[in-house]
Design a protein around this motif. Sequence first.
Motif, PDB file in Angstrom:
ATOM      1  N   GLN A 118      63.560  -6.175  28.330  1.00 38.96           N
ATOM      2  CA  GLN A 118      63.873  -6.609  29.688  1.00 38.96           C
ATOM      3  C   GLN A 118      65.054  -7.582  29.709  1.00 38.96           C
ATOM      4  N   THR A 119      65.508  -7.908  30.945  1.00 42.56           N
ATOM      5  CA  THR A 119      66.521  -8.952  31.126  1.00 42.56           C
ATOM      6  C   THR A 119      65.889 -10.229  31.665  1.00 42.56           C
ATOM      7  N   ALA A 120      64.826 -10.095  32.456  1.00 39.19           N
ATOM      8  CA  ALA A 120      63.999 -11.221  32.932  1.00 39.19           C
ATOM      9  C   ALA A 120      64.840 -12.391  33.421  1.00 39.19           C
ATOM     10  N   GLN A 121      64.571 -13.599  32.874  1.00 39.06           N
ATOM     11  CA  GLN A 121      65.249 -14.803  33.349  1.00 39.06           C
ATOM     12  C   GLN A 121      66.730 -14.841  32.990  1.00 39.06           C
ATOM     13  N   LEU A 122      67.181 -13.929  32.125  1.00 36.03           N
ATOM     14  CA  LEU A 122      68.589 -13.893  31.728  1.00 36.03           C
ATOM     15  C   LEU A 122      69.336 -12.736  32.397  1.00 36.03           C
TER      16      LEU A 122
END
Length: 211
Positions: A118-122
Motif C-alpha cells: 500500500q501507499t497509506a500515510q505516504l
Amino acid sequence: MKKRLFTLLMVLALCLSLAPAAMADSSVTYKGQAEKFVFAPGSDYSPTDLFENFKGVMPGDTLTQKIDVRNAADEKVNVKIYMRALGAKSGSEEFLSQMTLNVKAADGAELFDAPADQTAQLSDWVCLGTFKSGANTSLDVSLNVPVTMGDDFQQAIGYLDWEFMVEEFPVDDTNPKTGDETPIALYVTVCAVSAAAIIVLLLTRRKKEEQ
C-alpha cells in the motif's frame, strides 16, 4: 598453559562464527543539483536497493532496516527532503500484501503502518525535515512476515517503489530571514523504470513452525 590458551581461542572463534550477521544500514544522500540523490548500498536486483536486511526472509520473521537520510550538498544551500510511497510494482502486489511494513522517523513519529503493497500515510509527499549541509536524519523500517504465509511464495521477489524529492533554499548569513523561505530550485528524482527504494524479499526457507 599454551594448550589451555589455544583451547580458549578455539572456543571464542567458534562463538564468533555462530554469531548472527550484523544488520547493515543503508543511506539516501542528496549530493546537490548535479548528482541529485545517491542510494546505497544497492544490489544485483537494483542499484537503488535500500533494503539489504530484507533478503532471505521466511514466515514469522520481523526484520529491521535503518536508512540514513543526509544532505551532502554545497554549504550555500539548506534543503528540505520529502518522500512518498508509490506502492508495489506490477507483479509484486499479492506477495507484498501478505506482509506489513512500518516506517518511523528519528523522533519516533509513525510515517507508515500498513500492508507493504500500500501507499497509506505516504500517498502524498511527507517532509522529513530541513537540513544544513552535513545534517542527517534516519528512518527505522520494520517488516513483519506472518507465520501463516504459504509455501506458494517460496523464491518470490517483491519490489516496492519510494520516491524522494528535495527543495533547496539559499543560505544568507549576512541578512537572516524570518518566516518561510522561497525555494530557489525544486528537484524531483523520478526514475521511469525503478524508483528510489526497492524492497527485495526472498522466501527461501520453510516456515519456522515446521522447523
